[in-house]
Enzyme design. Structure first.
Site, PDB file in Angstrom:
ATOM      1  CG  ASN A  21      -1.737   1.178   1.447  1.00 41.36           C
ATOM      2  OD1 ASN A  21      -1.675   2.116   0.640  1.00 41.36           O
ATOM      3  ND2 ASN A  21      -2.519   1.181   2.517  1.00 41.36           N
TER       4      ASN A  21
ATOM      5  NE  ARG B 113      -5.687   1.787   0.108  1.00 42.44           N
ATOM      6  CZ  ARG B 113      -5.489   3.087   0.334  1.00 42.44           C
ATOM      7  NH1 ARG B 113      -4.261   3.581   0.291  1.00 42.44           N
ATOM      8  NH2 ARG B 113      -6.487   3.877   0.617  1.00 42.44           N
TER       9      ARG B 113
ATOM     10  CG  HIS C  74     -12.294   5.139   2.571  1.00 46.71           C
ATOM     11  ND1 HIS C  74     -12.939   6.292   2.949  1.00 46.71           N
ATOM     12  CD2 HIS C  74     -11.004   5.306   2.933  1.00 46.71           C
ATOM     13  CE1 HIS C  74     -12.090   7.122   3.511  1.00 46.71           C
ATOM     14  NE2 HIS C  74     -10.900   6.559   3.512  1.00 46.71           N
TER      15      HIS C  74
END
Ligand code: ADP
Length: 402
Positions: free
Chosen positions: A7, A90, A180
């Site tokens: 990430n 991500r 999100h």
């Protein structure tokens, strides 16, 4: 199967190595302050911690710091790079190009290149990590991209379009993308599992309330609306971000205070929200502590505005879905602030939402808990989010389908 989840943020690189045999975490770490002072923290599942100040001038150096630590020396958890079977990345924004997680190939890299500027602080460092993986791992090791915007791609045009000239959507793809998505998808699915229902039969509002916050309306398993917009600045007020405001305030303040676009953007992103109103802190814990003492007024006001805005979105999404079966709270504040949950849910009994105050206050950190009051029609839950596991599960699914 062991999956490395990466990430990349603007000045950070977080990672987890997950053993998919039992979804357990072998190691977790973070490279912070990349490009400035540099801090590295790596924790293994058996409790070994490496915490040091290490200069990392860029994300490539941070990537190698991570890989070397996983592989070598007293904090290693594997002895050979071949033990990592796949990598899940991500990705903050995939624009309209990506509506689901994908396996990296030449075409995907080309398409990602076309949307890289949709998240100028996050997508380029993610690309650095993808390139580093392609260089370091055997070409047979799959890389999967998991997009925070993908889950929201099911929104209909009436939810994603803004009321500006349509040509700007056509020309620049200016629209709502949301954020999100991995978290909303994870807690939505967990909610259905806990309720022992098929998510396709449910109407759920998920509230991801952390330093950055967004809500999503999940109807029959797909997202039909979400509060973040073209960028993560929109929606509810956050720690330092304004959330959605009257757009005329932007031009009015730029004019009055003689601000450039980037100074204005800075103010809206870094000096607004809880910090901007309270003048105390962007951290809701500090504000709750201030309320417990005497200097409560501005902390009270700031949290009150935020909680009211969350409540307004819940109401809007109940209207959009023509009902609600479950309400879910997640992320730093959603999981840990009984005050926010109480203020959001108060006077919602006409919608069937009512929480049990005592159970709400009894929550133990990092656990799932149902806080529905006896007799309430809508079930309300606290579900800790697990974005990394969701990324690893997507990666596993794609790798197994090859
Ligand atoms: P991010 O968006 O950076 O991932 P998090 O989801 O970690 O953020 O949430 C951070 C927020 O959670 C901070 O504002 C912090 O104050 C809040 N938080 C964490 N623990 C508590 C707590 N016990 N009570 C109230 N707020 C909390």
């Amino acid at each position: 199967m062991k999956i490395l989840v990466i990430n990349a943020g603007s000045s950070s690189l977080k990672y987890q190595l997950i053993d998919m045999k039992d979804n357990s975490r072998l190691a977790i770490g973070i490279c912070e302050r990349i490009g400035t002072s540099g801090r590295f923290k790596h924790t293994t599942s058996d409790g070994r911690v490496y915490d040091a100040q290490i200069p990392m001038p860029n994300h490539n150096v941070a990537f190698h710091q991570m890989l070397d630590t996983l592989l070598k020396g007293e904090y290693s958890v594997i002895s050979d790079i071949s033990e990592i079977n796949a990598i899940g990345h991500r990705i903050v924004n995939g624009g309209e190009k990506f509506s689901k997680s994908v396996l990296v190939d030449d075409q995907v890299l080309k398409d990602f290149g076309e949307v890289i500027n949709f998240a100028p602080l996050h997508n380029p460092p993610a690309m650095v990590c993808i390139d580093a993986c392609l260089e370091m791992f055997d070409s047979k090791v799959p890389n999967v991209l998991v997009f925070e915007t993908a889950f929201h791609q099911t929104m209909p045009p009436k939810a994603y379009l803004f009321g500006v000239e349509y040509k700007y959507y056509e020309k620049y793809k200016v629209r709502r993308y949301g954020a999100h998505g991995t978290s909303h998808r994870y807690v939505g699915n967990r909610c259905a599992e806990i309720m022992n229902k098929d998510i396709k039969d449910l109407k759920i509002v998920t509230c991801h309330i952390g330093n950055g916050s967004s809500l999503a309306a999940i109807k029959n398993g797909v997202c039909i609306d979400t509060s973040m917009g073209f960028t993560p600045l929109a929606g509810v007020m956050m720690g330092t971000r304004s959330g959605t405001i009257d757009p005329s305030v932007v031009t009015f303040l730029m004019d009055k205070e003689n601000l450039s676009p980037s100074e204005m953007e800075d103010m809206l992103n870094k000096r607004s929200g809880l910090l901007g109103i309270s003048g105390i802190s962007s951290d809701s814990r500090d504000l709750e502590a201030a309320i417990a003492k005497d200097d409560a007024k501005m902390a009270h006001l700031a949290l009150g505005v935020m909680n009211y805005q969350i409540k307004s979105y819940v109401g809007a999404y109940v209207a959009a879905m023509n009902g609600i079966d479950a309400l879910v709270f997640t992320a730093g504040i959603g999981e840990n602030s009984d005050r926010t949950r109480r203020q959001v849910c108060e006077d919602m009994d006409y919608l069937g939402i009512k929480i049990d105050d005592k159970v709400n206050r009894s929550h133990i950190r990092d656990t799932e808990l149902e806080i529905t009051a006896p007799g309430a029609r809508v079930r309300t839950f606290i579900i800790p989010t697990n974005e990394e596991l969701m990324i690893a599960l997507d990666t596993k699914r794609i790798v197994e389908s090859l």
